[in-house]
Design an enzyme around this catalytic site. Structure first.
Site, short mmCIF file in Angstrom:
data_model
loop_
_atom_site.label_atom_id
_atom_site.label_comp_id
_atom_site.label_asym_id
_atom_site.label_seq_id
_atom_site.Cartn_x
_atom_site.Cartn_y
_atom_site.Cartn_z
N GLU A 171 0.73 -1.23 0.19
CA GLU A 171 -0.04 -0.06 -0.17
C GLU A 171 0.93 1.18 -0.04
O GLU A 171 0.92 2.00 0.99
CB GLU A 171 -1.07 -0.10 1.16
CG GLU A 171 -2.02 -1.01 1.24
CD GLU A 171 -3.10 -0.74 1.96
OE1 GLU A 171 -4.21 -1.60 1.80
OE2 GLU A 171 -2.85 -0.51 3.41
N GLU A 275 -6.45 -6.74 -1.56
CA GLU A 275 -6.80 -6.87 -0.12
C GLU A 275 -8.16 -6.36 -0.28
O GLU A 275 -8.65 -5.26 -0.96
CB GLU A 275 -6.15 -5.79 0.92
CG GLU A 275 -4.69 -6.32 1.25
CD GLU A 275 -4.13 -5.37 2.01
OE1 GLU A 275 -5.00 -4.45 2.85
OE2 GLU A 275 -2.99 -5.30 2.47
#
Length: 372
Positions: A171, A275
């Protein structure tokens, strides 16, 4: 992603919450093609610790079973494992990941290694250098990333568990290995050096291992384009675009479909949701508060609602052309001693116990399916 990420996103992305269209109402955007989800994944990075502590998992019918077998029976074919450089607890350092990779591969799963390049959680709100690299500048960090990536990859390969995919960072919305690798004033130079180093190390280890560049930018075309345009302009290569999608932070599923379609059209690369997760309750199983306390709009926080929401997310990703969806930590139940803090794993709790696909007695939600 986790507690620091939660605090950041709640403040920044709360405005994106909106009513989510049901899966049947999702239209394939112009230029997109409904895909097959060939990467049906689960990030089970906390499972090794849970099993080491003696946790038992149960099928929907209540029979004791290996949780990996339960997930495989629900459609999972790909396992994601994060790696931290030197976490205080040992979980999930390179040695632990090497050990668990053997378990995963023996079950017939493909393997995705998620390099955080940190001793703890790395996400859009924090990207802390490993302590051993803390004094290193960009030149040294570029070598660090190469050596660490190549070292773990070759160790995995040597034991017969070559990773099928790796993530160079987790991320990394505004970079990694802060502050040296942080994107400041739209300058992607340092980040590009780190990403190229990770890519080159992976390919030197095994040319067929896919390199994923992962951000949490499923919320808007503008955010995703800013990042991926930025690294592309610096000559960064990658094989798969990875995005995170949580309905509580990233807007409607229909919007996510559009962002995925735009990524595929703009960069010509396969795209996945690296995710996602949905709640089965808003109640809390331990002394640590839940990271997420609301359900996806239109899908109640119930056993059935969790399954329906996850199916809708997968269908929305497919509608945009995605080839994979990974559920984040479906096995992370509130096992005492398996806490969120690697510096205090034995006594910190689990803020994800309402997001797992096993309930508080570790019984599987039999309605949850990974679809192709």
């Amino acid at each position: 992603m986790f507690l620091r990420e939660v605090r950041k996103r709640i403040g920044v992305l709360g405005a994106f919450l909106a009513v989510t269209l049901p899966a049947a109402a999702l239209a394939v955007p112009a230029g997109a093609q409904a895909a097959t989800l060939s990467m049906r994944g689960a990030d089970v990075s906390t499972l090794q610790r849970a099993v080491d502590l003696g946790a038992k998992y149960y099928t929907a019918a209540g029979a004791v079973a290996d949780p990996l077998d339960i997930l495989k029976g629900a459609g999972v074919n790909y396992v994601r494992l994060r790696v931290w450089n030197n976490p205080v607890s040992g979980y999930n350092n390179a040695a632990k990941v090497l050990a668990y990779a053997r378990t995963v591969k023996a079950k017939g799963f493909k393997l995705l290694i998620d390099f955080h390049y940190s001793d703890t959680w790395a996400d859009p709100g924090v990207q802390t250098k490993p302590a051993a690299w803390s004094s290193h500048g960009i030149s040294a960090l570029t070598k660090d990333v190469y050596d660490y990536t190549y070292g773990l990859c070759t160790s995995l390969k040597a034991q017969g568990t070559t990773p099928d995919s790796v993530q160079i960072g987790n991320e990394i919305n505004v970079g990694m290995l802060w502050n040296d690798g942080k994107v400041v004033n739209n300058d992607f130079t340092n980040l590009s050096l780190l990403l190229k180093s990770g890519y080159n190390a992976t390919k030197a280890c095994n040319s067929s291992t896919q390199v994923i560049i992962h951000t949490a930018n499923s919320d808007s075309d503008a955010h995703a384009r800013w990042f991926y345009d930025g690294i592309k302009a610096k000559g960064v290569a990658w094989d798969v675009t990875g995005l995170s999608y949580y309905c509580n932070w990233h807007g409607t599923m229909a919007n996510m479909t559009s962002v995925i379609a735009d990524m595929i059209s703009r960069y010509g690369k396969p795209t996945i949701l690296a995710e996602t997760a949905t709640p089965f309750t808003t109640n809390n199983a331990d002394s640590t508060g839940n990271s997420i306390n609301t359900a996806c709009p239109g899908y109640p926080a119930t056993w059935a609602g969790q399954a329906a929401a996850f199916t809708a997310v997968q269908n929305a990703a497919k509608a945009g052309g995605a080839i994979g969806v990974f559920y984040w930590e479906p096995t992370w139940t509130a096992v005492p001693g398996n806490g969120w803090n690697p510096a205090n794993i034995a006594t910190s709790g689990d803020g994800w116990d309402n997001m797992a696909v096993f309930n508080w007695t570790n019984v599987f939600n039999g309605s949850v399916k990974w679809i192709s």
